[in-house]
Each structure stands twice: as C-alpha cells, then as structure tokens.
Scaffold this active site. Structure first.
Site, short mmCIF file in Angstrom:
data_model
loop_
_atom_site.label_atom_id
_atom_site.label_comp_id
_atom_site.label_asym_id
_atom_site.label_seq_id
_atom_site.Cartn_x
_atom_site.Cartn_y
_atom_site.Cartn_z
N ASP A 174 9.96 -2.14 -6.36
CA ASP A 174 10.64 -2.68 -5.18
C ASP A 174 10.16 -4.10 -4.92
OD1 ASP A 174 8.08 -2.09 -4.43
OD2 ASP A 174 8.61 -1.36 -2.43
N TYR A 206 6.32 6.17 -3.19
CA TYR A 206 6.05 4.75 -2.90
C TYR A 206 7.32 3.96 -2.65
CZ TYR A 206 1.07 4.34 -2.87
OH TYR A 206 -0.25 4.42 -2.47
N LYS A 225 -2.17 -10.80 -5.86
CA LYS A 225 -3.18 -11.84 -5.64
C LYS A 225 -3.24 -12.79 -6.84
CE LYS A 225 -6.30 -9.52 -2.49
NZ LYS A 225 -7.36 -8.53 -2.48
N ASP A 264 1.53 -0.82 -9.00
CA ASP A 264 0.95 -1.81 -8.07
C ASP A 264 1.37 -3.20 -8.54
OD1 ASP A 264 -0.56 0.14 -6.57
OD2 ASP A 264 -1.84 0.32 -8.34
N THR A 318 10.91 7.87 -5.39
CA THR A 318 9.49 8.27 -5.38
C THR A 318 8.89 8.05 -3.99
OG1 THR A 318 8.55 6.11 -5.88
CG2 THR A 318 9.32 7.43 -7.76
C1 LIG Z 1 1.96 2.26 -6.02
S1 LIG Z 1 1.49 3.78 -6.74
C2 LIG Z 1 3.03 4.41 -7.36
C3 LIG Z 1 3.00 5.90 -7.56
C4 LIG Z 1 4.35 6.55 -7.90
N1 LIG Z 1 4.88 6.07 -9.15
C5 LIG Z 1 5.35 6.33 -6.79
O1 LIG Z 1 6.30 5.54 -6.99
O2 LIG Z 1 5.20 6.91 -5.72
C6 LIG Z 1 0.68 3.23 -8.21
C7 LIG Z 1 -0.03 4.33 -8.95
O3 LIG Z 1 -0.62 3.79 -10.13
C8 LIG Z 1 -1.86 4.41 -10.36
N2 LIG Z 1 -2.64 3.49 -11.21
C9 LIG Z 1 -2.87 2.18 -10.99
N3 LIG Z 1 -3.55 1.64 -12.01
C10 LIG Z 1 -3.76 2.66 -12.90
C11 LIG Z 1 -4.41 2.72 -14.16
N4 LIG Z 1 -4.97 1.65 -14.70
N5 LIG Z 1 -4.43 3.90 -14.80
C12 LIG Z 1 -3.88 5.00 -14.24
N6 LIG Z 1 -3.24 5.00 -13.05
C13 LIG Z 1 -3.18 3.84 -12.39
C14 LIG Z 1 -2.44 4.64 -8.98
O4 LIG Z 1 -3.40 5.67 -8.97
C15 LIG Z 1 -1.17 4.98 -8.18
O5 LIG Z 1 -0.96 6.37 -8.09
#
Ligand SMILES: C[S@@+](CC[C@H](N)C(=O)[O-])C[C@H]1O[C@@H](n2cnc3c(N)ncnc32)[C@H](O)[C@@H]1O
Length: 229
Positions: free
Chosen positions: A168, A210, A136, A132, A208
């Site tokens: 990205d 995302y 913000k 992520d 992936t």
């Molecule tokens: C934008 S998604 C990307 C998922 C995957 N890598 C992809 O590219 O499809 C971000 C992932 O980070 C995980 N995530 C965010 N903060 C986290 C944290 N502090 N501990 C564990 N997982 C976390 C979310 O649950 C989510 O599945």
C-alpha cells in the site's frame, strides 16, 4: 478459536502443528517440526506435501492470509507462508488446520535464510505481501525487493518463477519497479491502484491484516508482477 490465548500458549501449540516448521537459531539454522528436527531443503514436496505440485512462497506472510486463501483457491499448488513472528503465523496456521488444507504449510524463519531451507529451483513462485516499506534514509537495502533479496530468490526459484509484490506504499511500489528495471528483470504487470475499478477478483482481491491498517494512508494497494530471470 485463537481469541484470548497468550503468546506462550500459541507458541506451544505452534510447535505441535504438523504443517509448521520453525528455526530458532540463526547461526546454525535447523528446522524443528512437531516430530523434532527435520531437514526439508529440497524435500518439501516429498516430506511435507507428499506430491509434486509447484511450491509457492508467501514472504512476510504475517497471519498468512495469502497462503490460506490461495491454498483454498488453487489446490493445484502447495503454499508455504514464511515469517519470523510466531504469534502472527499462529493465526494462519490455525486457519489452515481448521479448513483442513493439506497444501498449506508455514516456515518460521528469517527470509535471509531462504537458501538454507530451499534447494535451487525448488520454488515455483513468490508472493510478497505488504512488506515493511523501510522508509528511513539508508534503509532501502532492507526492503524485500532489494537486490540482495532478489539474488536469494533467484537462488531457490525455478528459471520461469515470477514474483507478485503487493503493497500500500507508493514509495516502495515505485522503488521496487525501478529496482527491477536496474536489474533487467521484466515487469509483467504493474497496477498503481488495484481498487480503481472496484475490488479485484481472484488473488489480488485477498485482503491482509496490514492492508486493513492502511498505514501508508494511500487507501489502496499497488501490485507489481515481475520475472526473476
Ligand atoms: C507489515 S507486516 C505484513 C504482514 C502480512 N503480510 C500482512 O499483510 O498483514 C510485515 C511482516 O514481515 C515480517 N518480516 C519482516 N522482515 C522479515 C524477515 N527478514 N524475515 C522474516 N519475516 C520478516 C514481519 O514479522 C511482519 O509480520
């Protein structure tokens, strides 16, 4: 196949999988595997993989595309996909089972608890895949390349460990590079558009879920490889 299953059904199956370990308590963290509570800190190779191969983490693994694909491409390493979301992890965990991969495991926990589940020097390398971007104002501290996370990685990784960061989002990409510079971490490779010359071969070419969503609108992916020391 996974299609059509509800979250509860997936969670129940996840709890029975031999290569999945989950923590449900953030105040008194404890791992639960298919056979009950298990202590894996410093023992992933001994108890899970049963070999001495280097351990590579995929942080924010989501559906675990990198853990599964890298596990297939590089049997000389062990891979652990880490995420907090069980229903996403289920997809990767099922895939690894279907492929019969013995060098891929999943850990469901918050990344903030990494030191609870890994001993110093237990980790050989880290992939951070499409985390992520936390765009913000004031949310930068939550980025997985923020100094507090880098410190965590240093506390569980081998001295020579490197981090592969793929996003990205150009803002996150640039900020991560600047953070490395501020912390004095050597940047070993930087690619601002991995698709400029076509789809890259090898690990960078793994796509992936995302990445496919193209949430940032950049229509490409960026890659940063840096050392932790
Ligand atoms: C934008 S998604 C990307 C998922 C995957 N890598 C992809 O590219 O499809 C971000 C992932 O980070 C995980 N995530 C965010 N903060 C986290 C944290 N502090 N501990 C564990 N997982 C976390 C979310 O649950 C989510 O599945």
């Amino acid at each position: 196949m996974a299609g059509g299953k509800g979250k509860l059904e997936k969670f129940a199956e996840l709890g029975q999988m031999p290569h999945v370990f989950q923590n449900f308590d953030y105040k008194q963290p404890q791992l639960l595997g298919a056979n009950g509570p298990v202590e894996l800190k410093g023992k992933w190779n001994e108890l899970v993989f049963k070999n001495g191969k280097p351990i590579v983490l995929e942080l924010a693994c989501g559906r675990g595309e990198y853990s599964v694909s890298l596990g297939q491409q590089f049997p000389e390493n062990n891979y652990i996909g880490i995420d907090i979301k069980g229903n996403r992890m289920y997809t990767g965990a099922m895939h690894a089972l279907e492929l019969g991969l013995t060098n891929v495991a999943f850990l469901r926990t918050r990344i903030e608890l990494l030191e609870r589940f890994f001993a110093p020097e237990e980790v050989g390398a880290i992939w951070i895949t499409f985390p992520d971007p936390h765009l913000k104002k004031g949310a930068e501290k939550n980025r997985l390349t923020a100094p507090k996370f880098i410190e965590l990685y240093r506390n569980v990784a081998k001295h020579a460990a490197i981090v592969h960061h793929k996003t990205d989002d150009p803002i996150l990409h640039e900020w991560s590079a600047e953070t490395c510079a501020q912390l004095g971490l050597p940047i070993l490779e930087r690619n601002d558009d991995i698709y400029k010359n076509g789809r890259p071969e090898g690990p960078l070419g793994i796509k992936t879920y995302y990445e496919g969503l193209n949430i940032s609108g950049s229509n490409t992916a960026m890659y940063l490889q840096f050392a932790l020391h």
